[in-house]
Enzyme design. Sequence first.
Site, PDB file in Angstrom:
ATOM      1  N   GLN C 202       0.869  -1.174   0.000  1.00  0.00           N
ATOM      2  CA  GLN C 202       0.000   0.000   0.000  1.00  0.00           C
ATOM      3  C   GLN C 202       0.907   1.226   0.000  1.00  0.00           C
ATOM      4  OE1 GLN C 202      -3.691  -0.541   0.149  1.00  0.00           O
ATOM      5  NE2 GLN C 202      -2.801  -2.471  -0.559  1.00  0.00           N
ATOM      6  N   GLY C 243     -11.710   3.068   4.251  1.00  0.00           N
ATOM      7  CA  GLY C 243     -10.830   2.170   3.499  1.00  0.00           C
ATOM      8  C   GLY C 243      -9.917   2.899   2.521  1.00  0.00           C
ATOM      9  N   HIS C 244      -9.028   2.138   1.918  1.00  0.00           N
ATOM     10  CA  HIS C 244      -8.053   2.757   1.019  1.00  0.00           C
ATOM     11  C   HIS C 244      -8.697   3.314  -0.248  1.00  0.00           C
ATOM     12  CE1 HIS C 244      -6.961  -1.513  -0.711  1.00  0.00           C
ATOM     13  NE2 HIS C 244      -8.249  -1.297  -0.737  1.00  0.00           N
ATOM     14  N   ASN C 245      -8.148   4.442  -0.691  1.00  0.00           N
ATOM     15  CA  ASN C 245      -8.550   5.085  -1.941  1.00  0.00           C
ATOM     16  C   ASN C 245      -9.944   5.694  -1.903  1.00  0.00           C
ATOM     17  OD1 ASN C 245      -6.600   2.563  -2.880  1.00  0.00           O
ATOM     18  ND2 ASN C 245      -6.168   4.525  -3.841  1.00  0.00           N
TER      19      ASN C 245
END
Lengths: 349, 349, 349
Positions: C202, C243-245
């Site tokens: 990540q 969460g990511h993005n």
Amino acid sequence: MGTRVGELVERLGGQLVGDANLEVSGIAPLAEADASHMSFLSNSKFRAQAAASGAAALIVSPADDAFVAAGFHGARIVTHNPYAYFARAAQFFAALGEVAPAPGVDASAVVAPSALVDPGAHIGPHVSVGAGAVIKAGAVVDAGCVIGPDAVIGEHTHLFANVTFHARCQIGARGIIHSGAVIGTDGFGFANEGGVYIKIPQTGRVMIGDDVDIGANTTIDRGALADTVIEDGVKLDNQIQIGHNCRIGAHTAMAGCVGVAGSAIIGKYCTFGGAAMVLGHLTIADRVHISSGSMVSRSIREAGQYTGFYPLAKNAEWEKTAAIVRNLDAMRDKIRALEKTIKTLTDPK
Amino acid sequence: MGTRVGELVERLGGQLVGDANLEVSGIAPLAEADASHMSFLSNSKFRAQAAASGAAALIVSPADDAFVAAGFHGARIVTHNPYAYFARAAQFFAALGEVAPAPGVDASAVVAPSALVDPGAHIGPHVSVGAGAVIKAGAVVDAGCVIGPDAVIGEHTHLFANVTFHARCQIGARGIIHSGAVIGTDGFGFANEGGVYIKIPQTGRVMIGDDVDIGANTTIDRGALADTVIEDGVKLDNQIQIGHNCRIGAHTAMAGCVGVAGSAIIGKYCTFGGAAMVLGHLTIADRVHISSGSMVSRSIREAGQYTGFYPLAKNAEWEKTAAIVRNLDAMRDKIRALEKTIKTLTDPK
Amino acid sequence: MGTRVGELVERLGGQLVGDANLEVSGIAPLAEADASHMSFLSNSKFRAQAAASGAAALIVSPADDAFVAAGFHGARIVTHNPYAYFARAAQFFAALGEVAPAPGVDASAVVAPSALVDPGAHIGPHVSVGAGAVIKAGAVVDAGCVIGPDAVIGEHTHLFANVTFHARCQIGARGIIHSGAVIGTDGFGFANEGGVYIKIPQTGRVMIGDDVDIGANTTIDRGALADTVIEDGVKLDNQIQIGHNCRIGAHTAMAGCVGVAGSAIIGKYCTFGGAAMVLGHLTIADRVHISSGSMVSRSIREAGQYTGFYPLAKNAEWEKTAAIVRNLDAMRDKIRALEKTIKTLTDPK
């Protein structure tokens, strides 16, 4: 800060078609990759986009290779699972740019004299390590972590900043525990006497296998008498709660905010969507998949996908349907009455 | 690291039948207990198993005693609540094996000169104690905790590692706060002006009674103006969120992942299953029990058990029922139309 | 520790009617305000109570002013948004009583030589600051925080105790991050190969705008390749997982325990009730309001209020309705059969 395509193939395998000496600096999505990047095709839907990509090299499956080869002019790495290959290649590139933390113990850390810290481990600032704890070779314990007495941190396991890892718990090799996670806190166990709760001491441990990832601010309770067990390869996202005496089977993955109550036994290769909840003392079979936001209130003996959440609607519509749900038994009674009446009409005897 | 059965009875009460000089080293479940253990029978269902147990001694209720006595050859402690007796006995055995943390302040801790730390309290490594804070006798503050200015930690209260206890908040005697919990963080209070939020300062406190347990990574907001109050004997599990200005009544227990929005007033002797949610400004009566995963969206005036979660199903079945739920008003309209038609058929006037 | 009403109006605006020299020591609710307090009327329902209030001064809207003026004898500050004015006045009074933390770095902090800490910033005890990190003027980093390498903390941003702010992430000016929050932890990204998960590095960041508040124990994942973005003015309560993005649009607010899965794109001026959940890769329009406890499982293109949770009932009633919900398709089939039969009866052709 880059590599030859050929070197990557030597390390990670796959069949190379094209120039092994192409230099690539990293991986980019199909839409963004240019002549300095590799890219990958993991979904055949994007074959045309892959064929037209400006990437120096493409990771592609045997099934897609012929289609892509017709249009794509760079090198191709043909492999059966392009997405897994991408993950490994991305790990390779990430490692190129990374400075490994220096082995040794920061001067501000407080390490009990009886703790065994391998000289190849890294202990960051303001870390505390309790008596008898063991930190193995290659382990990284970042700033602010607290390791309890007699705990064991396995080889090459990484505890990010501000993790609390309680007494006598153990984690195996190559694990990752993200910041704020608490491993081995007391389970929620009480006897009730006249309305007042009396604490039952929680004397079990948390035993964690190899290759386990635990997300930020996730909490795992120690067992009451026996241990809480997290098997090899389990992946837990952030803010998950695992109750005392649970067992999570190998290679099961849980997304953020999942809760598992005490003594639940969960199989291998399961997945749990975000905020799914599992009641205590249940047994979940291998390869069970629970959708996000679903409450598991009974044991599941059969593999498959299970779901249970109220469908979203515009608020005004929900108000209507929820009012009907509250009175579904009245609706059922009406239908029964109608059936009776019609029976009388059609069969008057 | 063990005791005589007679000594236990002298400390904890109960009626001893049998040899007071039997030595026991700990407590084990019925199925695992051998001649070195005590065990307990808290559920009559297991009477036969208890009667056949190899334990040195059994904790048993008066109602089960005659049955058990007929088969069991060890000592019996007869008491009205065997499970509560077990909890107390387990506490006794756990204490035998425990080394109490030494009184005193670790050299790495940073304690404001105006803080009052009792000489009988333990302050661990890398702890910070703010100006004017009071840490009472027998309190244990583990590594990495941060105690804000003017906070009060009561006698024999234990803060596990990495707890944050904010300014001016107070906890009474014999409490436990588990790792990562945050007590007295700002409540979520804003005024909105043209879509932009303006923070309302949160100047109240969190006031916590005696014998309160707070789980790992649980958060309790300080009040906006008045205080957030947690009454005596409340037990909160991990990852619970309590909003500003809530009051949680004495001896109420909440399982993991429960959320309570601001200004909710919750009665005494309530229980909340895991991941239950309570909206703000509601009032919940004493002895209300909320099932896991249920959303409490209105006040509850009457004691009892309340539930509200969508039942789990195989995904394909859920797809079918959820589609019907979305259109329940259409189904209701069909039933009404049927009723009308049938009325016309049966009563054509 | 107080001010003249006139000074407040000079700072915050509004039209003063009455004695500018009245001294007030703080703000209290209508019911509690006495001659030493200001109070405010933000809901016309309480006009009569306001008119009868014993407060020294009242904040009131133009619409309510005539009614209030007829009865109220103190000073009035007339302004279009009394609640926002109250928030600003409360900030003013809170600041009067506050001692700003002294600029400088606590002796126990560990700051990398290459970090740039502004002389006007405050770094508390046991803080770690990584290489190349930038802490700007007026920033406050409380005890136990860990700031990763190359992270940026903006001007006058306040990190409460025990925050973890990971490498290369950035937050703008005037932000607040509450205790235990973790910013920039790895997203939950894996490729699966034969049931075994392979971690996808990540390498993105978390980029946070100005005037953003982040609650206690909230976690925000760094992006996988691109960044996770939190726009200006966003307010996140405690125990939220992003969460990511993800991208969270400006001035959106989320209450406690909300979860947002990876790559969700959320609009501006939205609100999310407590424990609402959003699945990954969805798009939510501006000005969407999600009720507490609702699961958002599809994109929402239209502003408005959306809800989806199972209504609470007494447990016995829920048992009945839940059993019917499980078999709603059977009920639908019965209705269809009835319709058919009736069709035959009324139109026998």
